[in-house]
Design a protein around this motif. Structure first.
Motif, PDB file in Angstrom:
ATOM      1  N   MET A 165       0.855  -1.168   0.000  1.00  9.78           N
ATOM      2  CA  MET A 165       0.000   0.000   0.000  1.00  9.78           C
ATOM      3  C   MET A 165       0.906   1.238   0.000  1.00  9.78           C
ATOM      4  N   ASN A 166       0.691   2.114  -0.946  1.00 14.60           N
ATOM      5  CA  ASN A 166       1.507   3.309  -1.091  1.00 14.60           C
ATOM      6  C   ASN A 166       0.697   4.532  -0.654  1.00 14.60           C
ATOM      7  N   VAL A 167       0.615   4.731   0.656  1.00 15.28           N
ATOM      8  CA  VAL A 167      -0.188   5.812   1.237  1.00 15.28           C
ATOM      9  C   VAL A 167       0.699   6.663   2.129  1.00 15.28           C
ATOM     10  N   LEU A 168       0.522   7.971   2.032  1.00 13.78           N
ATOM     11  CA  LEU A 168       1.202   8.909   2.916  1.00 13.78           C
ATOM     12  C   LEU A 168       0.146   9.581   3.783  1.00 13.78           C
ATOM     13  N   ALA A 169       0.257   9.442   5.087  1.00  9.53           N
ATOM     14  CA  ALA A 169      -0.680  10.076   6.018  1.00  9.53           C
ATOM     15  C   ALA A 169      -0.093  11.387   6.502  1.00  9.53           C
ATOM     16  N   MET A 170      -0.913  12.403   6.563  1.00 10.71           N
ATOM     17  CA  MET A 170      -0.510  13.694   7.107  1.00 10.71           C
ATOM     18  C   MET A 170      -1.325  13.934   8.378  1.00 10.71           C
ATOM     19  N   VAL A 171      -0.643  14.126   9.489  1.00  8.63           N
ATOM     20  CA  VAL A 171      -1.282  14.336  10.782  1.00  8.63           C
ATOM     21  C   VAL A 171      -1.093  15.796  11.167  1.00  8.63           C
TER      22      VAL A 171
END
Length: 90
Positions: A1-7
């Motif tokens: 899975m190629n996901v970038l999370a921004m918090v």
């Protein structure tokens, strides 16, 4: 899975008064062992999201010290990382 999370780690909250005067809300202690940022970080790790950017708006040094390189959440390695993006002055 190629996901970038921004918090969005938040900043100083006037309703919390002296508690957020020296540190951001996300770096406030909770339960003696944890900080508030630990909860979304743990949720991301358990969801399999291994690339995380943390946007800090207020006093990012406390947050940088606590999060470090992401080792507490096993987010270090070739395809895993945690990056803290502090505010800049334009």
């Amino acid at each position: 899975m190629n996901v970038l999370a921004m918090v969005l780690a938040g900043g100083r909250v006037d309703d919390l008064g002296v508690l957020t005067f020296f540190r951001p809300k996300s770096a406030m202690p909770f339960g003696g062992l944890y900080c508030i940022i630990d909860f979304p970080m743990s949720n991301l790790m358990h969801s399999g999201i291994e690339k995380v950017g943390i946007l800090s708006q207020y006093k990012p040094l406390y947050l940088m010290e606590h999060v470090g390189n992401g080792g507490s959440w096993d987010m270090t390695g070739r395809n895993r990382f945690v990056t803290i993006l502090p505010p800049s002055r334009g």
